[in-house]
Design an enzyme around this catalytic site. Structure first.
Site, short mmCIF file in Angstrom:
data_model
loop_
_atom_site.label_atom_id
_atom_site.label_comp_id
_atom_site.label_asym_id
_atom_site.label_seq_id
_atom_site.Cartn_x
_atom_site.Cartn_y
_atom_site.Cartn_z
NE ARG A 88 23.65 61.43 85.42
CZ ARG A 88 23.05 61.26 86.59
NH1 ARG A 88 23.14 62.17 87.53
NH2 ARG A 88 22.39 60.15 86.85
CE LYS A 106 25.17 59.05 90.25
NZ LYS A 106 24.90 58.26 91.49
CG HIS A 118 22.44 48.68 71.45
ND1 HIS A 118 22.76 49.44 70.35
CD2 HIS A 118 23.11 47.51 71.29
CE1 HIS A 118 23.56 48.76 69.55
NE2 HIS A 118 23.80 47.59 70.12
CE1 TYR A 121 21.61 55.90 85.35
CE2 TYR A 121 21.20 54.08 86.86
CZ TYR A 121 21.59 55.39 86.63
OH TYR A 121 21.97 56.19 87.68
CG ASN A 132 27.62 42.93 75.01
OD1 ASN A 132 28.02 43.92 74.41
ND2 ASN A 132 26.42 42.41 74.77
CG ASN A 141 21.73 54.17 90.91
OD1 ASN A 141 20.54 54.24 90.59
ND2 ASN A 141 22.54 55.21 90.84
#
Length: 221
Positions: A88, A106, A118, A121, A132, A141
């Site tokens: 996004r 995002k 995997h 977010y 990683n 957030n």
């Protein structure tokens, strides 16, 4: 203050200009939309600038069927956006990065070689070079109180801020970095942990030793 050089070596990063004249690293996130739009205008013209969704791809980029890309996005050489990934924009992805299945990025920046492969977010965050994220790790957030995010006693002026993760840091599986978490270069965060605030490598190592010691205590039962 927490300047970019405290966390990142930006010498080889194609879009390093976005970090110029920044005092605290999180300030760069407010520049993302304008910076990407300017890049698209310069390289593609007004048509790309005006589009709501536009993705610039360098050589060797792979975007698998089933990935979703929205907004304005820059992707560096040889990066992989795998099936089930969700980007996004505004988002900048450096070269040799991986965004994998069920990972969402995002309003964030991934420097070269960073991986969210995997079930991750990454919101309003910056991942340094070769960072990683272990499976299931989340960079939260947004506070429940909807209040401004602080780093120590410093107000970021932001209600939405994830984490800043320095070059070479390794984040274990199912880790949660709460809003405003900062991880020093090459810091290791071990699985199933939750962190807030600023963490040096030394503090992370001391935390691990303490948790290991507690885990090895004999059961009182």
């Amino acid at each position: 203050m927490y300047p970019p050089e405290m966390f990142f070596d930006l010498n080889d990063f194609k879009w390093k200009g976005i970090f110029e004249n920044i005092e605290n690293t999180w300030e760069v996130l407010a520049r993302l939309k304008k910076y990407i739009s300017s890049f698209l205008m310069e390289n593609y013209g007004l048509k790309a600038f005006l589009k709501e969704d536009f993705c610039h791809q360098e050589n060797g980029v792979i975007i698998e069927t089933g990935a979703t890309l929205k907004g304005k996005i820059l992707i560096g050489e040889n990066s992989e956006i795998r099936s089930g990934a969700y980007l996004r924009g505004p988002v900048i992805i450096g070269k040799n990065c991986v965004v994998g299945n069920s990972s969402e990025i995002k309003n964030s920046i991934l420097l070269d070689g960073a991986k969210a492969p995997h079930f991750n977010y990454v919101g309003d965050s910056i991942l340094g070079k070769n960072v990683n994220l272990g499976a299931g790790s989340m960079l939260a957030n947004w506070k429940h109180t909807h209040s401004l995010v602080y780093v120590g006693k410093i107000s970021t002026g932001l209600k939405k801020l994830g984490a800043i993760v320095g070059d070479g840091a390794q984040i274990g599986c199912n880790v949660v970095l709460t809003p405003g978490t900062l991880i020093e270069k090459k810091g290791w965060v071990y699985p199933n942990d939750t962190l807030e605030g600023f963490w040096t490598r030394k503090l992370l190592w001391e935390r691990l030793k303490k948790k290991t010691k507690e885990a090895n205590k004999p059961s009182p039962v």
